[in-house]
Design a protein around this motif. Sequence first.
Motif, PDB file in Angstrom:
ATOM      1  N   ALA A  97       0.736  -1.075  -0.105  1.00  0.00           N
ATOM      2  CA  ALA A  97      -0.286  -0.119   0.082  1.00  0.00           C
ATOM      3  C   ALA A  97       0.836   1.174   0.000  1.00  0.00           C
ATOM      4  CB  ALA A  97      -1.086   0.179   1.310  1.00  0.00           C
ATOM      5  N   THR A  98       0.446   2.275  -0.840  1.00  0.00           N
ATOM      6  CA  THR A  98       1.189   3.511  -0.896  1.00  0.00           C
ATOM      7  C   THR A  98       1.027   4.423   0.252  1.00  0.00           C
ATOM      8  OG1 THR A  98      -0.553   4.602  -2.057  1.00  0.00           O
ATOM      9  CG2 THR A  98       1.148   3.317  -3.623  1.00  0.00           C
ATOM     10  N   ALA A  99       2.067   5.428   0.430  1.00  0.00           N
ATOM     11  CA  ALA A  99       1.699   6.331   1.685  1.00  0.00           C
ATOM     12  C   ALA A  99       0.305   7.082   1.544  1.00  0.00           C
ATOM     13  CB  ALA A  99       2.862   7.163   1.923  1.00  0.00           C
ATOM     14  N   ALA A 100       0.065   7.540   0.531  1.00  0.00           N
ATOM     15  CA  ALA A 100      -1.180   8.132   0.050  1.00  0.00           C
ATOM     16  C   ALA A 100      -2.177   7.515   0.222  1.00  0.00           C
ATOM     17  CB  ALA A 100      -1.139   8.870  -1.380  1.00  0.00           C
ATOM     18  N   GLU A 101      -2.335   6.325   0.021  1.00  0.00           N
ATOM     19  CA  GLU A 101      -3.715   5.223   0.239  1.00  0.00           C
ATOM     20  C   GLU A 101      -3.788   4.933   1.671  1.00  0.00           C
ATOM     21  OE1 GLU A 101      -3.247   2.332  -3.553  1.00  0.00           O
ATOM     22  OE2 GLU A 101      -2.157   1.887  -2.080  1.00  0.00           O
ATOM     23  N   VAL A 102      -2.582   4.585   2.458  1.00  0.00           N
ATOM     24  CA  VAL A 102      -2.718   4.763   3.925  1.00  0.00           C
ATOM     25  C   VAL A 102      -3.178   6.175   4.556  1.00  0.00           C
ATOM     26  CG1 VAL A 102      -1.375   4.276   6.343  1.00  0.00           C
ATOM     27  CG2 VAL A 102      -0.987   2.987   4.132  1.00  0.00           C
ATOM     28  N   ASP A 103      -2.616   7.302   4.168  1.00  0.00           N
ATOM     29  CA  ASP A 103      -3.137   8.655   4.592  1.00  0.00           C
ATOM     30  C   ASP A 103      -4.394   8.690   4.637  1.00  0.00           C
ATOM     31  OD1 ASP A 103      -0.496   9.249   5.314  1.00  0.00           O
ATOM     32  OD2 ASP A 103      -0.185  10.174   3.327  1.00  0.00           O
ATOM     33  N   ARG A 104      -5.074   8.295   3.359  1.00  0.00           N
ATOM     34  CA  ARG A 104      -6.655   8.425   3.384  1.00  0.00           C
ATOM     35  C   ARG A 104      -7.454   7.589   4.303  1.00  0.00           C
ATOM     36  NH1 ARG A 104      -7.179   5.846  -1.707  1.00  0.00           N
ATOM     37  NH2 ARG A 104      -5.921   7.947  -2.544  1.00  0.00           N
ATOM     38  N   PHE A 105      -7.063   6.439   4.480  1.00  0.00           N
ATOM     39  CA  PHE A 105      -7.618   5.632   5.421  1.00  0.00           C
ATOM     40  C   PHE A 105      -7.610   5.938   7.058  1.00  0.00           C
ATOM     41  CE2 PHE A 105      -8.777   3.196   1.689  1.00  0.00           C
ATOM     42  CZ  PHE A 105      -9.933   2.821   1.822  1.00  0.00           C
ATOM     43  N   ALA A 106      -6.173   6.453   7.128  1.00  0.00           N
ATOM     44  CA  ALA A 106      -5.791   6.966   8.554  1.00  0.00           C
ATOM     45  C   ALA A 106      -6.752   8.025   8.608  1.00  0.00           C
ATOM     46  CB  ALA A 106      -4.619   7.427   8.671  1.00  0.00           C
ATOM     47  N   LYS A 107      -7.059   9.156   8.004  1.00  0.00           N
ATOM     48  CA  LYS A 107      -8.168  10.393   7.898  1.00  0.00           C
ATOM     49  C   LYS A 107      -9.407   9.515   8.466  1.00  0.00           C
ATOM     50  CE  LYS A 107      -5.214  13.436   5.182  1.00  0.00           C
ATOM     51  NZ  LYS A 107      -5.255  14.279   3.924  1.00  0.00           N
ATOM     52  N   ILE A 108     -10.026   8.552   7.523  1.00  0.00           N
ATOM     53  CA  ILE A 108     -11.107   8.015   7.738  1.00  0.00           C
ATOM     54  C   ILE A 108     -11.254   7.609   9.230  1.00  0.00           C
ATOM     55  CG2 ILE A 108     -12.825   6.045   7.236  1.00  0.00           C
ATOM     56  CD1 ILE A 108     -11.808   6.553   4.231  1.00  0.00           C
ATOM     57  N   TYR A 109     -10.307   6.853   9.779  1.00  0.00           N
ATOM     58  CA  TYR A 109     -10.196   6.180  10.955  1.00  0.00           C
ATOM     59  C   TYR A 109     -10.412   7.524  12.191  1.00  0.00           C
ATOM     60  CZ  TYR A 109      -8.318   3.873  15.263  1.00  0.00           C
ATOM     61  OH  TYR A 109      -8.449   3.539  16.616  1.00  0.00           O
ATOM     62  N   ALA A 110      -9.531   8.383  11.875  1.00  0.00           N
ATOM     63  CA  ALA A 110      -9.710   9.347  12.824  1.00  0.00           C
ATOM     64  C   ALA A 110     -11.110  10.058  12.771  1.00  0.00           C
ATOM     65  CB  ALA A 110      -8.625  10.434  12.526  1.00  0.00           C
ATOM     66  N   SER A 111     -11.857  10.406  11.725  1.00  0.00           N
ATOM     67  CA  SER A 111     -12.894  11.047  11.701  1.00  0.00           C
ATOM     68  C   SER A 111     -14.081   9.993  12.253  1.00  0.00           C
ATOM     69  CB  SER A 111     -13.478  11.263  10.165  1.00  0.00           C
ATOM     70  OG  SER A 111     -13.705  10.022   9.705  1.00  0.00           O
ATOM     71  N   LEU A 112     -13.863   8.808  12.300  1.00  0.00           N
ATOM     72  CA  LEU A 112     -15.043   7.767  12.795  1.00  0.00           C
ATOM     73  C   LEU A 112     -14.666   7.301  14.537  1.00  0.00           C
ATOM     74  CD1 LEU A 112     -14.845   5.222  10.039  1.00  0.00           C
ATOM     75  CD2 LEU A 112     -16.908   6.754  10.738  1.00  0.00           C
ATOM     76  N   LEU A 113     -13.171   7.638  14.911  1.00  0.00           N
ATOM     77  CA  LEU A 113     -13.057   7.396  16.267  1.00  0.00           C
ATOM     78  C   LEU A 113     -13.908   8.212  17.259  1.00  0.00           C
ATOM     79  CD1 LEU A 113     -11.481   5.814  18.161  1.00  0.00           C
ATOM     80  CD2 LEU A 113      -9.634   7.716  18.037  1.00  0.00           C
ATOM     81  N   PRO A 114     -14.275   9.599  17.175  1.00  0.00           N
ATOM     82  CA  PRO A 114     -15.094  10.161  18.174  1.00  0.00           C
ATOM     83  C   PRO A 114     -16.411   9.394  18.328  1.00  0.00           C
ATOM     84  CG  PRO A 114     -13.653  11.604  17.006  1.00  0.00           C
ATOM     85  CD  PRO A 114     -13.754  10.450  16.148  1.00  0.00           C
ATOM     86  N   GLU A 115     -16.877   9.167  17.103  1.00  0.00           N
ATOM     87  CA  GLU A 115     -18.422   8.629  17.410  1.00  0.00           C
ATOM     88  C   GLU A 115     -18.458   7.086  17.654  1.00  0.00           C
ATOM     89  OE1 GLU A 115     -21.903   7.278  14.047  1.00  0.00           O
ATOM     90  OE2 GLU A 115     -20.174   8.520  13.640  1.00  0.00           O
ATOM     91  N   LEU A 116     -17.279   6.190  17.257  1.00  0.00           N
ATOM     92  CA  LEU A 116     -17.468   4.700  17.854  1.00  0.00           C
ATOM     93  C   LEU A 116     -16.668   4.492  18.905  1.00  0.00           C
ATOM     94  CD1 LEU A 116     -17.111   3.431  14.041  1.00  0.00           C
ATOM     95  CD2 LEU A 116     -19.229   3.599  15.327  1.00  0.00           C
ATOM     96  N   GLN A 117     -15.627   5.559  19.342  1.00  0.00           N
ATOM     97  CA  GLN A 117     -15.283   5.510  20.615  1.00  0.00           C
ATOM     98  C   GLN A 117     -14.088   4.350  20.732  1.00  0.00           C
ATOM     99  OE1 GLN A 117     -18.316   5.227  23.503  1.00  0.00           O
ATOM    100  NE2 GLN A 117     -18.828   7.436  23.060  1.00  0.00           N
ATOM    101  N   THR A 118     -14.253   3.229  20.363  1.00  0.00           N
ATOM    102  CA  THR A 118     -13.164   2.258  20.739  1.00  0.00           C
ATOM    103  C   THR A 118     -12.396   1.943  19.429  1.00  0.00           C
ATOM    104  OG1 THR A 118     -14.490   0.343  20.020  1.00  0.00           O
ATOM    105  CG2 THR A 118     -14.914   1.095  22.314  1.00  0.00           C
ATOM    106  N   VAL A 119     -11.158   1.581  19.890  1.00  0.00           N
ATOM    107  CA  VAL A 119     -10.088   1.099  18.531  1.00  0.00           C
ATOM    108  C   VAL A 119     -10.814  -0.025  17.634  1.00  0.00           C
ATOM    109  CG1 VAL A 119      -8.056   0.203  18.025  1.00  0.00           C
ATOM    110  CG2 VAL A 119      -8.148   1.966  20.015  1.00  0.00           C
ATOM    111  N   GLU A 120     -11.466  -1.039  18.489  1.00  0.00           N
ATOM    112  CA  GLU A 120     -11.770  -2.346  17.685  1.00  0.00           C
ATOM    113  C   GLU A 120     -13.169  -1.730  16.937  1.00  0.00           C
ATOM    114  OE1 GLU A 120      -9.832  -3.497  21.132  1.00  0.00           O
ATOM    115  OE2 GLU A 120     -11.436  -2.070  21.061  1.00  0.00           O
TER     116      GLU A 120
END
Length: 869
Positions: A436-459
Amino acid sequence: MQLAQRDNMMRHTMNTIFRLAILLTTLCGATCALADDRTGDLLEPESVTLFLKDNCVRCHGATKNKRDISFQALKVGDLADADAQLLTRMLSVLERGEMPPEDEPQPKPAEKQAVARFIRAALRDLDLRAQNRLAQTKDDPNAAPATRRLTNVEYQNTMRDLLGFELKLADRLPKDPTKPYRFNNTAAMLQMSPELLESYLACARQVMASAIVSPDKPITKKTRSDWKADSAQPDRLPTREISIWSSGRGSAAMGMTIKDFPKTGEFRVRFAASAILTDDVQEVPLRLLMGQPINSTNSSTLLVEPLGTVRLHNSPDAPQIYEFRGRIENCPLHKKPGKGKGKESTGGEDFLTITPQNLYDDGTLNDNYGSQQSRLTSMPRVALDWMEFEAPLTDVWPPEHHTQILFDSPLKTSDPVAYVRVVLQRFMSRAYRRPATAAEVDRFAKIYASLLPELQTVEATMRETLSLVLISPQFLYHTIDRGPKAEFRQYELASRLSYFLWESMPDETLLAVAAQGKLDAPQVLRQQVERLLADQRCQDFIRNFSMQWLSLAKMRTVPINHDLFPRFLYYVPVGERAGTEVPYRPTIRDYMLDETTAFVAELIKTNASVTSLVDSDFACLNQPLAAHYGVPDVQGDEIRVVPLKPEYHLGGLLTQGSVLIGNGTGTAPHPIYRAVWLREAILGEDVPAPPADVPALSDSAGAAAEKALTIKDLLIKHRQKESCNDCHSRLDPWGIPFEQYNAIGKFQPLVPKDGAHVAPMSAKVHTDFAGYQHYLTTINTVPVSADSRLPRGPNVRGLDDLKAYLLEHRKTDIAKNVARRFLSYGVGRDLSWRDQPLLEALVAKSSADGYRLRDLIVLVCQSPAFLKP
């Protein structure tokens, strides 16, 4: 600046020259088998035009264009890409000798050979011009679409190998399209739609909910049932015994019911069982089914999932313990009836039932399945002492499939953001089948960060983020690298290889070789092909390839005439399903499909010649199949290699039940269907569908059909109509030799006097299997007429003669067809006229070692079309 521009121009020119040099080298190699075409002078275009006028235009011109072929607008002296397909079809019929028809004036052989040489040279010239354009423009307007999604089988297997466990997902997706004698893994067949994408997202969320578990360890629940070794009651077996019949059973045959169980996770079923053998029987197969009780008669749709099969040899004095594992998510859940009636009824609790099945079958079970109490103790039985169910398994918690994703690392606490990126990098690289390229990982890292406040847990957040990874094009589509640096070209090749031979993603070994940049080295590639073919995962390739290549699926839908063939299938005797096939029991049709795929697998495993597809000295049979074909001394339900004798009238694909039944009507054999199958699947010829205005076989023969003794007689009447004769004169001779094999795939050289191919059942003599066989012998007295004269060939008397002719005169055509099938399936596209030189080269190279199948697969994988499609 001028110096830089000049350097760029020189590099571009040298690259173009280099590509053309490679192209010319490839073409020279690909056309080595056609060296004779370059000897002597080629015809002038005017001579070819005159040849067409004298021999072809009368039937394929402006006023008449049989089979939608017309040469009227063909400008031989100014050929274009659009003419290539017509030229290819013309070359094909010239080489096979089909045209001009035998009843027309014939050109001299030298003239036909000269025209064929001209066409080959013209096709090479058209291909070279197309390649030249591609080298200059980077765009090929005639190229087949390259982007293709995973088939349902590929998707299912990829999820399994990516996550480390298997959920049944294919049933949740729309069925892949199918087309007779064509493969469904091509880009043209595998389109994406919004509805399909929604199904993919639902599947992704389901698998991630199972893959990533909660931190708290769940409570494991166990359920156990025991059965006693008591004596039998009237019309009942002892409590722990299970017979082959659906009535007169001991209570163990009812299995065990499970309630109050977890809805996700791995389960384990353990049981103690033994065999009660009779006479010379050596084993009894026992299968467990999970789902709704199969003895329920209140539901028209019963859902069950096979857990596995064991083959019992041990006696009741020495019971053995066996174990099956599975996923609860794959088991159909059912509700017990709730309280109240009608609209006032409240839903009951979910439950599962594990049902044991005695699958012993000696091939003589009859249509009175379930009612013959006299055979309860004369047939082998199973003794089941106890069974226990345990779920979810928590021997290791979290389970391995969880820790493969959310692995332990100091980064979890010291740098959570970096930890998330590493998790994404590892998972996405495996899911994308390349780094996976760095740009591809960046994209989903941002998605993870945007979902974390709502879903709360890492899992929970990682479940949703990775679900989105699993609907990205990089996962759902095959790996393709068309970038200027071609940094992932080796990974693209690794994926193409694994999806060809495993129907799944590459494993770590294959990806490691790709990472080293060595996968396209001929010897390394051969080693990897051999390794993949030796792996059990290769069975998915063999089954799917064989089913589509040979168009076998239709044999499941052929309605077998119960009155004429009462002993072919097993039918429910009473109840609401009376007259239908016995449910949830392997049928002889299932075994016939297994026979064909096991046969192809054995040919690949032993590196046999393609000629074995036509005739072989072995078959792959089990006991029911052997009884059906009349082969003695075969025991057990497992398919295995069985040596053949001439009197069995078996060998190769042409005599296998999957082919013969699928190309019949269920009442009688159908020579036209079987002829089309032979020409399409074995000889690789494209047989056009009949015109819409052509009458049916019986309609065209009119009143004469009622007096026709055999199908052969009916076809003679059919061919008297000019609209029918054109095609049937080239089809019928290939199908008539199959007439000695009836509608259920048995060799039957004699038929009743009235023309029916099998006599109806007689209750007076139909008391057992042997009596029925004797009955058929007494009434089948008229020899089947299975002789015909092949187009431009000799007279053949039956299938043995036809096989001999194919092996002597059409061996190269068969090899070329098999090579074409392998290559088309491997690269995921239909082949075109531009692939013909390569196919010729593959066949020429394969002929040196006798057209051996595994070697041919290696050659296909080493070919330019596979390496750089």
